[in-house]
Design an enzyme around this catalytic site. Structure first.
Site, short mmCIF file in Angstrom:
data_model
loop_
_atom_site.label_atom_id
_atom_site.label_comp_id
_atom_site.label_asym_id
_atom_site.label_seq_id
_atom_site.Cartn_x
_atom_site.Cartn_y
_atom_site.Cartn_z
N CYS A 90 -28.21 -16.97 -8.19
CA CYS A 90 -28.29 -17.57 -9.53
C CYS A 90 -26.96 -18.18 -9.99
CB CYS A 90 -28.77 -16.54 -10.55
SG CYS A 90 -30.39 -15.86 -10.15
N HIS A 380 -34.85 -20.45 -16.73
CA HIS A 380 -33.87 -20.14 -15.70
C HIS A 380 -34.33 -20.62 -14.33
CE1 HIS A 380 -31.04 -18.17 -13.17
NE2 HIS A 380 -31.72 -17.06 -12.95
N CYS A 410 -24.84 -13.37 -13.70
CA CYS A 410 -25.20 -12.37 -12.70
C CYS A 410 -26.08 -13.03 -11.65
CB CYS A 410 -25.94 -11.20 -13.35
SG CYS A 410 -27.48 -11.68 -14.18
#
Length: 426
Positions: A90, A380, A410
């Site tokens: 990510c 996301h 994160c």
């Protein structure tokens, strides 16, 4: 190698949408090319050679082994523009931003583009390993009866496709299941997670209403803004949602306080001051520094706690405190992850044991957190989030006219990526 300041000149992305909806029949490459072209148009780069382009995706197919270069060739950039494909879960497009920034800082290039894309609507489907081996054996055999024997050995189970999943291979737990462990450890209730999620939606809706995203989110497929923002949500509505990962009766992570599965792409344009002055590019914010880190989540450390370490090391190197920022962009993979991070920085015991500090980093002013919305509301698309945040924070700092911003992301695999941006005095 020499070093010089590096600046964010602009960013662009396509609207983020819920997976398997508006972009259902579009490929990963198509979405990334669209965001890249939007940036090319915005920064007037048509026909120009850019020093380098770094792009990435997590849910990527082996067919897209040269994703970044193919996307460049699909735009109006000069085809002599090189490109590379990178993946850091990510944190992918924050990592590509860092890599492009390092090249500019070391005077290897004068400008570059960083970005990322992900779409769960274009999942790569893999063959069972057993079928793949049999097909390879079939290809190698020369005799008819040998081929027939292999064909006869095929079973129905061999044809069951393997779909990628956001599950840690070493623990067989999803990010949500890992985050459930974290919120239990830090004693974070569903109510406080829902409160953060509500703020994410309200901030996002307000930013859209005020026109903040007008020059960041470009129309695509008939959409002009992200489709996941819910301006009408309430704490009462969020509280009624059932747990999404822990069904034991103790789960607190829901679809409402977790980032949704999202399709989208984003990109940012970075430049040196010299080129900006020569070509007339705006200098929105300076990319100051970045840090990556990792935790041993297999042995029990929180999967999504690595940004606590990355930020701590970044602060040490730049002689800053956690309170020396005007804006904080903490990626909302889950509201619970953000709250666990904030609690860890406030913990004397955690900061001593994990961060090797004499005292806690302390609290932040929550009114400065994700002021234009976060991943819970905006969405996301894994590898696109970093570029989305960099572009937004650069604009926030530019409009503010002064100040400093902190980014914390994160990632899967127990990693974290953090960065510092500073406003350029006007």
């Amino acid at each position: 190698m020499q070093t010089r300041p590096v600046y964010i000149a602009g960013g662009a992305r396509i609207p983020f949408v819920k997976s398997m909806t508006h972009y259902k029949h579009l490929s990963t490459q198509t979405l990334m090319t669209a965001a890249l072209q939007a940036l090319v148009n915005k920064m007037q780069l048509t026909g120009k050679i850019v020093g380098d382009v770094g792009l990435g995706a997590i849910m990527n197919s082996s067919v897209n082994w040269n994703l970044a270069r193919e996307c460049v060739l699909g735009t109006t950039l000069d085809p002599h523009t090189p490109a590379f494909t990178l993946q850091r879960a990510c944190g992918t497009s924050l990592e590509t931003t860092l890599q492009i920034a390092l090249k500019i800082a070391n005077e290897q290039i004068d400008c570059g583009i960083a970005g990322g894309v992900d779409t769960n609507s274009d999942l790569p489907m893999m063959l069972q390993r057993s079928l793949a081996l049999k097909l390879l054996d079939l290809h190698q055999q020369k005799k008819f009866w040998s081929k027939l024997k292999i064909v006869a050995s095929l079973k129905f189970a061999d044809f069951k496709p393997q779909l990628p999943a956001v599950v840690e291979p070493r623990t067989h737990l999803s990010m949500g299941e890992h985050c459930e462990k974290m919120v239990k450890e830090w004693q974070i209730s569903q109510q406080v997670q829902d409160e953060l999620a509500l703020q994410s939606h309200l901030h996002s809706a307000k930013a859209y209403f005020e026109g903040f995203y007008n020059d960041l989110v470009f129309e695509y497929q008939g959409l002009k803004q992200d489709t996941l923002v819910r301006s009408d949500t309430t704490l009462e509505k969020l509280a009624r949602l059932k747990p999404a990962f822990d069904f034991s009766g103790k789960g607190t992570l829901t679809a409402g306080n977790s980032s949704p599965l999202t399709d989208g792409a984003a990109a940012v344009f970075l430049v040196s001051k010299e080129l900006a002055q020569q070509a007339g590019y705006p200098l929105l914010a300076r990319f100051v520094d970045a840090q990556v880190s990792a935790v041993d989540f297999v042995e029990g450390e929180g999967l999504l706690m690595a940004p606590t370490i990355a930020v701590s090391e970044l602060l040490k190197r730049n002689h800053l405190t956690l309170q020396d920022f005007d804006f904080y962009e903490i990626h909302e993979a889950f509201a619970g992850q953000v709250l666990s991070t904030l609690k860890a920085w406030e913990s004397q015991e955690y900061c001593q044991r994990v961060l090797n500090r004499d005292k806690p980093l302390g609290t932040i002013d929550r009114s400065k957190l994700n002021v234009k919305g976060g991943s819970v509301a905006l969405g996301h698309p894994f590898a696109a989030t970093g570029a989305r945040i960099v572009a937004s924070l650069a604009k926030i700092l530019h409009e503010n006219g002064r100040g400093r911003g902190l980014i914390s992301i994160c990632t899967g695999g127990g990693m974290g990526v953090a960065a510092i941006l500073e406003a350029v005095p006007r």
